[in-house]
Design an enzyme around this catalytic site. Structure first.
Site, PDB file in Angstrom:
ATOM      1  N   HIS A  48       0.868  -1.173   0.000  1.00 38.27           N
ATOM      2  CA  HIS A  48       0.000   0.000   0.000  1.00 38.27           C
ATOM      3  C   HIS A  48       0.912   1.232   0.000  1.00 38.27           C
ATOM      4  O   HIS A  48       2.005   1.177   0.569  1.00 38.27           O
ATOM      5  CB  HIS A  48      -0.839  -0.040   1.277  1.00 38.27           C
TER       6      HIS A  48
ATOM      7  N   ASP B 267       3.113  -4.549   7.989  1.00 42.28           N
ATOM      8  CA  ASP B 267       1.832  -3.874   7.792  1.00 42.28           C
ATOM      9  C   ASP B 267       0.745  -4.941   7.842  1.00 42.28           C
ATOM     10  O   ASP B 267       0.595  -5.738   6.913  1.00 42.28           O
ATOM     11  CB  ASP B 267       1.850  -3.159   6.434  1.00 42.28           C
TER      12      ASP B 267
ATOM     13  N   GLN C 193      -4.348  -5.522   6.408  1.00 44.23           N
ATOM     14  CA  GLN C 193      -5.265  -6.505   5.803  1.00 44.23           C
ATOM     15  C   GLN C 193      -5.178  -7.866   6.477  1.00 44.23           C
ATOM     16  O   GLN C 193      -6.023  -8.731   6.241  1.00 44.23           O
ATOM     17  CB  GLN C 193      -4.970  -6.663   4.297  1.00 44.23           C
TER      18      GLN C 193
ATOM     19  N   LYS D  48     -10.799  -1.377   9.680  1.00 45.07           N
ATOM     20  CA  LYS D  48     -10.893  -2.603   8.867  1.00 45.07           C
ATOM     21  C   LYS D  48     -11.177  -3.834   9.726  1.00 45.07           C
ATOM     22  O   LYS D  48     -11.360  -4.927   9.203  1.00 45.07           O
ATOM     23  CB  LYS D  48      -9.598  -2.807   8.077  1.00 45.07           C
TER      24      LYS D  48
ATOM     25  N   CYS E 149      -4.686   2.357  -3.877  1.00 46.45           N
ATOM     26  CA  CYS E 149      -3.453   2.838  -3.207  1.00 46.45           C
ATOM     27  C   CYS E 149      -2.305   1.860  -3.366  1.00 46.45           C
ATOM     28  O   CYS E 149      -1.461   1.724  -2.473  1.00 46.45           O
ATOM     29  CB  CYS E 149      -3.686   3.118  -1.728  1.00 46.45           C
TER      30      CYS E 149
HETATM   31  C1  LIG Z   1      -2.293  -3.033   3.287  1.00 44.22           C
HETATM   32  C2  LIG Z   1      -2.733  -1.696   3.790  1.00 44.22           C
HETATM   33  N1  LIG Z   1      -1.860  -0.934   4.458  1.00 44.22           N
HETATM   34  C3  LIG Z   1      -2.210   0.260   4.961  1.00 44.22           C
HETATM   35  C4  LIG Z   1      -3.476   0.766   4.804  1.00 44.22           C
HETATM   36  C5  LIG Z   1      -3.763   2.120   5.350  1.00 44.22           C
HETATM   37  O1  LIG Z   1      -4.737   2.130   6.322  1.00 44.22           O
HETATM   38  P1  LIG Z   1      -5.214   3.537   6.879  1.00 44.22           P
HETATM   39  O2  LIG Z   1      -5.681   4.297   5.677  1.00 44.22           O
HETATM   40  O3  LIG Z   1      -6.317   3.245   7.808  1.00 44.22           O
HETATM   41  O4  LIG Z   1      -4.026   4.180   7.506  1.00 44.22           O
HETATM   42  C6  LIG Z   1      -4.424   0.005   4.110  1.00 44.22           C
HETATM   43  C7  LIG Z   1      -5.807   0.483   3.908  1.00 44.22           C
HETATM   44  O5  LIG Z   1      -6.189   1.242   3.110  1.00 44.22           O
HETATM   45  C8  LIG Z   1      -4.029  -1.251   3.585  1.00 44.22           C
HETATM   46  O6  LIG Z   1      -4.898  -1.991   2.899  1.00 44.22           O
END
Ligand SMILES: Cc1ncc(COP(=O)(O)O)c(C=O)c1O
Lengths: 150, 417
Positions: B125, B202, B205, B232, B372
């Site tokens: 991401h 991270d 997910q 999530k 993203c």
């Molecule tokens: C794999 C991953 N990392 C990071 C994020 C970022 O999450 P957030 O926007 O809540 O910081 C997301 C979600 O959009 C994600 O799917």
């Protein structure tokens, strides 16, 4: 969104322009080239503008994106090639007014021609940027050519 | 269908939004965008409302009944997060505003020098790429990354070139939000630890669908830092978690300065509170933390093993059904057992925005775009894709509705004609 709304967004005219875009491809000569991206969805356009003596001789472009953004580039090409930059600005303003009108604006068909088909898109905030991508790129390119001529 | 939650009907009743309809009741909602954000069970909504109605006060500094109750609720949520992760210590749990802030916290505080290497992957991401670009640019360090195989797995063939004594950080996603791939984080952590690098995972997910038990992982295979985001995991927005190994967290300087993160302050200098408070400057999102606690209690009550089995059953069914739609190409691993709950796909001849728009007219909510994860899309030569993502409340009938919707998209755009 109801089926009726869906039909109003995807007018036949839009789908026709999408399937057979007018003026697509990058061509020489040109005075300005710009690259615009819609950061939320990643739609992209590279647009070239060829102007002589204030008259728009050609707009050529290479674009990636949805039917709305592709069709809008095609309509842009139809509407402004052959016009002066000043005339094109008026068309641009009218298209902008339509797109920012939340679906409440009655577009001027004499000015916008096929462009009035985008009236349905104006009701969908998420898609307005798609419709405006090529127009914003065009405006940016026009500003560059004007700056250069001066 | 094997693996489905036995009480799926009851689970669905816990999520009031799933009753939503459109077009005057004609079109029921089919929510297949949970990897973007999950829906919230009534217990989370009620817990937050109850907190605001009955217990609201600032925490840690209010010398009254409500202050004590609010502090207890907030710190109780920290205990719940620690249990959810199987964290070795509850004080290793730092509240942030989301996963992105957790990743930025680490990227901004971890010491990096010229010549150091940070390794990430092509399937991240943006929030696990951009902070590392900024950090390496600031330090004169180098950013490298694992590429991807055609099947959507990490390409580990050059792991020995990427993970060397110069490598200080290996930052990777546990589950890809685009490809769905589950990465072998234990194997990569072991390798990274051999050269003394810190491992940042991270889990944005992963936390929603995989049972996590940090304490039971072999120490060499356990990440040093792990982040996830509340919204999530059936929790609210505005709250996320950074878990870090105590010694790793203690070695970092503070990120944000302010109230609550200090031991003492003079005009010349300050000393800092111990973890977790060292990293929680200012008034935190209190009601959100309490809501997250309720969310994780809910998931643990259903059982993360069961959530995972449900997710796999739905994913397998979705992969099978999507394969029946002409022109559909799924990106990422073909085997549901190797995936999280997100399935990205293309429909030949129709741009994802248009697919999503037409599906929306049938009540089917999916995501369209680059999710993203632009580099991952670029790797597979696609500019944008469609993504359906399921969760513990998703039914096989909703997958059928998606497939029917895709057939309608094909008709609408006059494919095959
Ligand atoms: C794999 C991953 N990392 C990071 C994020 C970022 O999450 P957030 O926007 O809540 O910081 C997301 C979600 O959009 C994600 O799917």
């Amino acid at each position: 969104m109801t089926a009726a709304n869906l039909e109003s967004m995807y007018q036949e005219i839009i789908l026709d322009h999408y399937k057979n875009p007018h003026g697509k491809g990058l061509r020489d000569p040109f005075e300005a080239e710009v690259h615009h991206v819609n950061p939320t969805c990643g739609d992209e356009i590279t647009l070239r503008l060829h102007v002589t003596g204030g008259k728009i001789e050609d707009i050529s472009y290479d674009a990636l994106g949805c039917s709305i953004s592709q069709a809008s580039a095609s309509v842009l090409n139809d509407l402004v090639v052959g016009k002066t930059v000043d005339e094109a600005m008026v068309i641009h303003e009218e298209f902008l007014r339509l797109m920012q009108g939340k679906g409440q604006v009655e577009p001027d068909e004499d000015i916008l021609e096929d462009g009035i088909a985008f009236a349905g898109v104006a009701k969908f905030p998420a898609r307005i940027k798609c419709a405006l991508l090529s127009w914003m790129a065009w405006k940016d390119a026009a500003a560059k050519t004007v700056a250069e001529e001066n | 269908m094997k693996g489905l939650l036995p009480d799926l009907d009851l689970v669905r009743k816990d999520f009031p939004i799933l009753e939503r309809t459109f077009d005057g009741g004609e079109t029921p909602l089919v929510y297949l965008d949970s990897a973007n954000t999950s829906q919230k069970p009534q217990i989370v909504i009620d817990t937050m409302v109850d907190h605001l109605e009955r217990h609201n006060a600032n925490i840690a500094r209010a010398m009254h009944h409500l202050g004590a109750e609010a502090t207890e609720a907030f710190e109780g949520a920290r205990d719940t997060v620690a249990r959810f992760l199987g964290a070795p210590e509850r004080d290793e749990v730092i509240f942030t505003k989301n996963a992105s802030e957790g990743l930025n916290l680490v990227a901004n505080t971890v010491p990096l020098a010229e010549g150091d290497v940070v390794v990430t992957t092509e399937m991240e991401h943006h929030s696990n790429i951009v902070p590392w670009q900024l950090a390496t640019q600031r330090a004169g360090a180098t950013l490298k990354w694992f590429g991807l195989t055609d099947s959507g797995d990490l390409d580990l063939s050059n792991i020995d070139e990427l993970i060397t004594p110069a490598t200080k950080i290996v930052a990777l996603t546990w589950v890809s939000n685009m490809l769905g791939t589950i990465n072998p984080i234990a194997e990569i952590a072991r390798k990274a630890h051999e050269v003394g690098a810190l491992v940042v995972v991270d889990a944005a997910q992963a936390a929603p669908v995989l049972p996590i038990d940090l304490a039971s992982m072999a120490e060499e295979e356990r990440p040093d830092f792990l982040v996830f985001t509340g919204h999530k995991v059936v929790g609210p927005t505005g709250i996320g978690v950074l878990w870090g190994r105590r010694a790793a967290l203690e070695a970092l300087p503070p990120f944000l300065g302010g109230g609550e993160m200090i031991a003492t302050v003079t005009m010349e200098k300050s000393t800092y509170a111990p973890i977790p408070h060292k990293f929680e400057a200012g008034t935190p999102p209190i009601a959100e933390a309490v809501g997250l606690g309720a969310a994780l209690e809910y998931l643990m009550h259903v059982g993360m093993e069961n959530v995972h089995a449900h997710e796999q059953a739905i994913t397998a069914y979705a992969l099978e059904r999507l394969a029946t739609v002409p022109g559909v190409t799924v990106l990422g691993p073909a085997d549901a057992a190797k995936r999280g709950g997100a399935i990205s796909f293309e429909l030949d001849g129709v741009h994802p925005h248009d697919v999503a728009q037409v599906l929306d007219s049938k009540g089917v909510a999916i995501r369209a775009g680059h999710h993203c994860a632009k580099p991952a899309h670029q790797r597979f030569g696609v500019q944008a894709s469609n993504r359906m993502s399921s969760y513990l409340y998703t039914t096989p009938a909703e997958i059928d509705a998606l497939v029917e919707g895709l057939e309608y998209v094909r008709t609408f755009f006059k494919l095959d004609k």
